[in-house]
Design an enzyme around this catalytic site. Structure first.
Site, PDB file in Angstrom:
ATOM      1  N   ARG A   1      37.138 -29.086 -25.614  1.00  0.00           N
ATOM      2  CA  ARG A   1      36.900 -28.553 -24.046  1.00  0.00           C
ATOM      3  C   ARG A   1      38.280 -28.559 -23.531  1.00  0.00           C
ATOM      4  O   ARG A   1      38.961 -30.082 -23.686  1.00  0.00           O
ATOM      5  CB  ARG A   1      35.728 -29.333 -23.318  1.00  0.00           C
TER       6      ARG A   1
ATOM      7  N   LYS B   1      31.966 -24.730 -29.025  1.00  0.00           N
ATOM      8  CA  LYS B   1      31.206 -25.773 -29.705  1.00  0.00           C
ATOM      9  C   LYS B   1      30.734 -25.158 -30.803  1.00  0.00           C
ATOM     10  O   LYS B   1      30.308 -23.908 -30.963  1.00  0.00           O
ATOM     11  CB  LYS B   1      30.064 -25.955 -28.715  1.00  0.00           C
TER      12      LYS B   1
ATOM     13  N   ASP C   1      22.663 -26.076 -15.459  1.00  0.00           N
ATOM     14  CA  ASP C   1      23.981 -26.041 -15.378  1.00  0.00           C
ATOM     15  C   ASP C   1      24.618 -24.658 -15.970  1.00  0.00           C
ATOM     16  O   ASP C   1      23.952 -23.811 -16.465  1.00  0.00           O
ATOM     17  CB  ASP C   1      24.570 -27.340 -15.981  1.00  0.00           C
TER      18      ASP C   1
ATOM     19  N   ARG D   1      33.148 -43.871 -16.491  1.00  0.00           N
ATOM     20  CA  ARG D   1      31.522 -43.786 -15.923  1.00  0.00           C
ATOM     21  C   ARG D   1      30.952 -45.133 -16.040  1.00  0.00           C
ATOM     22  O   ARG D   1      31.178 -45.874 -16.859  1.00  0.00           O
ATOM     23  CB  ARG D   1      30.958 -42.868 -16.778  1.00  0.00           C
TER      24      ARG D   1
ATOM     25  N   GLU E   1      18.780 -37.734 -21.329  1.00  0.00           N
ATOM     26  CA  GLU E   1      20.140 -38.277 -21.081  1.00  0.00           C
ATOM     27  C   GLU E   1      20.051 -38.485 -19.570  1.00  0.00           C
ATOM     28  O   GLU E   1      19.484 -37.809 -18.928  1.00  0.00           O
ATOM     29  CB  GLU E   1      21.298 -37.928 -21.582  1.00  0.00           C
ATOM     30  N   GLU E   2      20.670 -39.512 -18.992  1.00  0.00           N
ATOM     31  CA  GLU E   2      20.894 -39.818 -17.685  1.00  0.00           C
ATOM     32  C   GLU E   2      21.516 -38.786 -17.043  1.00  0.00           C
ATOM     33  O   GLU E   2      21.260 -38.332 -15.854  1.00  0.00           O
ATOM     34  CB  GLU E   2      21.458 -41.044 -17.271  1.00  0.00           C
ATOM     35  N   SER E   3      22.414 -37.850 -17.820  1.00  0.00           N
ATOM     36  CA  SER E   3      23.352 -36.897 -17.214  1.00  0.00           C
ATOM     37  C   SER E   3      22.339 -35.487 -17.087  1.00  0.00           C
ATOM     38  O   SER E   3      23.208 -34.392 -17.321  1.00  0.00           O
ATOM     39  CB  SER E   3      24.205 -36.633 -18.057  1.00  0.00           C
TER      40      SER E   3
ATOM     41  N   ASP F   1      21.663 -26.042 -20.312  1.00  0.00           N
ATOM     42  CA  ASP F   1      21.055 -27.246 -21.174  1.00  0.00           C
ATOM     43  C   ASP F   1      20.683 -28.293 -20.015  1.00  0.00           C
ATOM     44  O   ASP F   1      19.881 -29.252 -20.400  1.00  0.00           O
ATOM     45  CB  ASP F   1      22.011 -27.674 -22.298  1.00  0.00           C
ATOM     46  N   ARG F   2      21.225 -28.241 -19.115  1.00  0.00           N
ATOM     47  CA  ARG F   2      20.890 -29.586 -18.176  1.00  0.00           C
ATOM     48  C   ARG F   2      19.893 -28.933 -17.015  1.00  0.00           C
ATOM     49  O   ARG F   2      19.857 -28.047 -16.705  1.00  0.00           O
ATOM     50  CB  ARG F   2      22.030 -29.907 -17.208  1.00  0.00           C
TER      51      ARG F   2
ATOM     52  N   THR G   1      25.836 -41.779 -26.157  1.00  0.00           N
ATOM     53  CA  THR G   1      25.769 -40.489 -25.252  1.00  0.00           C
ATOM     54  C   THR G   1      26.280 -39.059 -26.130  1.00  0.00           C
ATOM     55  O   THR G   1      27.110 -39.356 -27.140  1.00  0.00           O
ATOM     56  CB  THR G   1      26.874 -40.668 -24.420  1.00  0.00           C
TER      57      THR G   1
ATOM     58  N   LYS H   1      19.659 -30.053 -25.604  1.00  0.00           N
ATOM     59  CA  LYS H   1      18.633 -30.230 -24.350  1.00  0.00           C
ATOM     60  C   LYS H   1      18.685 -28.857 -23.872  1.00  0.00           C
ATOM     61  O   LYS H   1      19.128 -27.891 -23.913  1.00  0.00           O
ATOM     62  CB  LYS H   1      19.571 -31.245 -23.221  1.00  0.00           C
TER      63      LYS H   1
ATOM     64  N   SER I   1      30.145 -26.138 -20.340  1.00  0.00           N
ATOM     65  CA  SER I   1      28.849 -26.660 -19.798  1.00  0.00           C
ATOM     66  C   SER I   1      29.076 -26.633 -18.426  1.00  0.00           C
ATOM     67  O   SER I   1      29.035 -25.750 -17.820  1.00  0.00           O
ATOM     68  CB  SER I   1      28.592 -28.268 -20.457  1.00  0.00           C
ATOM     69  N   HIS I   2      29.055 -28.077 -17.711  1.00  0.00           N
ATOM     70  CA  HIS I   2      29.114 -28.030 -16.430  1.00  0.00           C
ATOM     71  C   HIS I   2      30.294 -27.996 -15.592  1.00  0.00           C
ATOM     72  O   HIS I   2      30.501 -28.409 -14.479  1.00  0.00           O
ATOM     73  CB  HIS I   2      28.257 -29.322 -15.761  1.00  0.00           C
TER      74      HIS I   2
ATOM     75  N   THR J   1      32.789 -35.115 -26.787  1.00  0.00           N
ATOM     76  CA  THR J   1      31.175 -35.403 -26.682  1.00  0.00           C
ATOM     77  C   THR J   1      30.560 -34.020 -27.009  1.00  0.00           C
ATOM     78  O   THR J   1      29.493 -34.170 -27.568  1.00  0.00           O
ATOM     79  CB  THR J   1      30.814 -35.901 -25.233  1.00  0.00           C
TER      80      THR J   1
ATOM     81  N   ASP K   1      25.545 -23.625 -18.848  1.00  0.00           N
ATOM     82  CA  ASP K   1      25.239 -23.265 -20.182  1.00  0.00           C
ATOM     83  C   ASP K   1      23.610 -23.566 -20.352  1.00  0.00           C
ATOM     84  O   ASP K   1      23.457 -23.191 -21.389  1.00  0.00           O
ATOM     85  CB  ASP K   1      26.195 -23.807 -21.359  1.00  0.00           C
TER      86      ASP K   1
HETATM   87  C1  G1P Z   1      28.497 -36.035 -20.559  1.00  0.00           C
HETATM   88  C2  G1P Z   1      27.381 -36.598 -20.342  1.00  0.00           C
HETATM   89  C3  G1P Z   1      26.470 -36.562 -21.757  1.00  0.00           C
HETATM   90  C4  G1P Z   1      26.392 -35.196 -22.093  1.00  0.00           C
HETATM   91  C5  G1P Z   1      27.688 -34.505 -22.250  1.00  0.00           C
HETATM   92  C6  G1P Z   1      27.355 -33.195 -22.665  1.00  0.00           C
HETATM   93  O1  G1P Z   1      29.350 -36.745 -21.501  1.00  0.00           O
HETATM   94  O2  G1P Z   1      27.657 -37.848 -19.862  1.00  0.00           O
HETATM   95  O3  G1P Z   1      25.630 -37.349 -21.512  1.00  0.00           O
HETATM   96  O4  G1P Z   1      25.667 -35.272 -23.578  1.00  0.00           O
HETATM   97  O5  G1P Z   1      28.355 -34.651 -21.139  1.00  0.00           O
HETATM   98  O6  G1P Z   1      26.485 -32.499 -21.619  1.00  0.00           O
HETATM   99  P1  G1P Z   1      30.660 -37.481 -21.174  1.00  0.00           P
HETATM  100  O7  G1P Z   1      31.522 -36.780 -20.372  1.00  0.00           O
HETATM  101  O8  G1P Z   1      29.990 -38.499 -20.390  1.00  0.00           O
HETATM  102  O9  G1P Z   1      31.144 -37.996 -22.594  1.00  0.00           O
HETATM  103 ZN    ZN Z   2      25.594 -28.074 -20.394  1.00  0.00          ZN
END
Ligand code: G1P
Ligand code: ZN
Length: 542
Positions: A21, A125, A276, A495, A362-364, A280-281, A343, A375, A112-113, A17, A278
């Site tokens: 990673r 990335k 988070d 999810r 996004e909901e995340s 972006d959240r 997503t 983001k 990221s997170h 996504t 990096d």
């Molecule tokens: C997750 C989040 C998605 C976000 C991505 C990167 O991806 O659900 O919204 O864009 O992290 O931060 P997922 O693990 O669901 O593929």
């Molecule tokens: Zn991030």
């Protein structure tokens, strides 16, 4: 000197996504990083003499990979490398630098997170010239390169002192070490009314920003405490640490629990925010009022005109498919289109480039606008602050008013982590096969009116992304969505996204998990969750 080093392909260097990673241990295998970076460069013709941006979220292994990337960029013929000081660059700031300095692209070292440290995760990335994440066509080319690589190019130059600003050369490449916070601060000051926000702080408005020992610390401290005059100590966990101080830098109700509890306590500040790994959240919590990311997008869209950058209006909205339809209600009222994308941020970039949308989310916990192509956590916080500075109402009142006007979308996401990959794939396959028979079926009070496997056609370039999540729509307006995560590093993560709509203001103050319980139970039984995965309860509820 430029060295040509023979190598052999690694399996599984497939960007997900959001980039490649994996566990740190996997990245530390000899040539693992080099192979992937070479594949990125090999998939991009015409980078000779171009500018590349480089930095990362500061997690364990960041500094080592920065040195490798410097040597490889020089060996692969880049003309200029813009490196963030200390290798510390937030994802949105990377997007900004690429755009501002006309770079060919950028490499962001981040998972990221996900947790950091030697036993945690690492990631790489690649972002393209518009500042956005590499689109699918590019990530597929990169993956194809990883599978046929026979050598990589690297210089034999010594390590660079990455903590000192200034210009130097590596072979024939110019290396510029810059302070990314300065450029980012300058952009934020253009977008928002810093004077009004400073007045808000002067009036006694209190806030806590939890940078979670990750990359946003320096940005938040400079802007909130420096430019906007928020009291010292507003930013907590503000120093980026390689292991994030042992915390999990995911700003949600599980990992930012302390902040949540503070915000629900009698001594809560007016606003609680977090970002988070990096940057972006974002997480937004008012005193006594959690704001779901889906609601946050909707409220920001409805109020964006209060900030200078969006004063003349917004052109359209977009949300990722699993995000609640709260933003759609606002778009409808504003007579705007609300696009529904798969997503991942990469799908927003074309819409932003074409001017079809101004805000997206996004909901995340991801929200952003056309100011960059990622983001942006701190941007979302600043937009909230700008709105609060104009409206001078508690977050709670703003949210309740919003629900009264547009209805409330009760929303939750249940994650089932660390599943056996095969079991998770089988669960999805079986449910997909059963979709046609589900339409019209009644379960308790709920009737399924439509069931599909979400596919998206990009309105700008016509490309199609299929199998982006299984959706069940109910007559009541409720919805259940199933998808497998594309960012996890252990087994599979399922999810399940669950929402229902409540237009009646008298019924909008209930507890989401209570309201959604029957749908949650249905989401499990329809997926045959327990039988297929042995799980009864999710690992994370957000
Ligand atoms: C997750 C989040 C998605 C976000 C991505 C990167 O991806 O659900 O919204 O864009 O992290 O931060 P997922 O693990 O669901 O593929
Ligand atoms: Zn991030």
């Amino acid at each position: 000197m430029i060295l040509t080093v023979p190598t052999r392909p690694f399996d599984g260097q497939k960007p997900g996504t959001s980039g490649l990673r994996k566990k740190v241990a996997e990245f530390r295998q000899p040539h693992y990083v080099e192979n992937f970076i070479q594949a990125v460069f090999a998939s991009l013709p015409d980078h000779d003499g171009e500018t590349l941006v480089l930095g990362g979220d500061g997690r364990f292994y960041n500094r080592e990979v920065v040195q490798i990337a410097i040597r490889m960029a020089a060996a692969n013929g880049f003309g200029r490398l813009l490196l963030a000081r200390g290798g510390l660059l937030s994802t949105p700031a990377a997007s900004l630098l690429i755009r501002k300095y006309g770079a060919f692209g950028g490499i962001v070292l981040s998972a990221s997170h996900n947790p950091g440290g030697p036993n945690g995760d690492f990631g790489i990335k690649f972002n393209v010239a518009n500042g956005g994440p590499a689109p699918e066509a590019v990530t597929e080319r990169i993956y194809a390169e990883t599978r046929k690589l026979s050598h990589f190019l690297i210089t034999d130059t010594p390590d660079v002192d990455i903590d000192r600003l200034g210009k130097s050369t590596v072979e024939s490449m110019t290396l510029e070490i810059i302070d990314p916070v300065a450029d980012y601060r300058e952009l934020m000051a253009k977008l928002f009314d810093f004077g009004a926000i400073a007045d808000l702080f002067r009036s006694g408005f209190s806030m806590r920003f939890d940078a979670m020992n990750a990359v946003t610390g320096p940005y938040a401290t400079t802007i909130l405490e420096g430019s906007l005059g928020a009291p010292k100590g507003t930013v907590v966990n503000g120093i980026p640490l390689p292991d994030f101080g042992g915390l999990h830098p995911d700003p949600n109700l599980v990992h930012a629990r302390e902040l949540y509890e503070l915000m629900m306590s009698p001594g809560a500040p007016d606003l609680g925010c977090a970002s988070d790994g990096d940057g972006d959240r974002n997480l937004i919590i008012g005193r006594g009022q959690f704001v779901t990311p889906s609601d946050s997008l909707a409220v920001l869209a409805a109020n964006a005109h209060l900030a200078p950058a969006y004063r003349s209006g917004i052109s359209g909205l977009a949300r990722s498919m699993p995000t609640s339809s709260a933003a759609d209600k606002v778009a409808e009222a504003m007579r705007l289109k609300c696009y529904e994308t798969p997503t991942g941020w990469k799908f927003f970039a074309n819409l932003l480039d074409a001017g079809l949308i101004t805000l997206c989310g996004e909901e995340s916990a991801g929200t952003g606008s056309n100011h960059v192509r990622e983001k942006d956590g701190l941007w979302a916080v600043l937009l909230w602050l700008n709105i609060l500075a104009v409206r001078r109402q508690p977050v709670k009142d703003i949210i309740r008013e919003h629900w009264r006007k547009y209805g409330r979308h009760y929303y939750t996401r249940h994650d089932y982590e660390g599943l056996k990959s095969q079991a998770a794939a089988d669960l999805m396959d079986s449910l997909r096969d059963r979709l046609p028979q589900l339409s019209g079926k009644k379960f308790g009070r709920e009737i399924i009116v439509r069931a599909d496997d979400f596919a998206y056609q990009d309105p700008v370039d016509g490309s199609i992304a299929a199998h982006q999540g299984l959706r069940l729509f109910f007559e009541s307006g409720a919805r259940i969505v199933y998808r497998l995560s594309g960012t996890g590093t252990e087994g599979a993560t399922l999810r399940i996204y669950i929402e229902c709509y409540e237009p009646d203001p008298a019924r909008q103050a209930r507890e989401p998990q209570e309201v959604l319980r029957p749908l949650v139970e249905l989401s499990r039984s329809l997926a045959e969750l327990e039988r297929r995965t042995g799980r009864q309860e999710p690992s994370v509820v957000t």
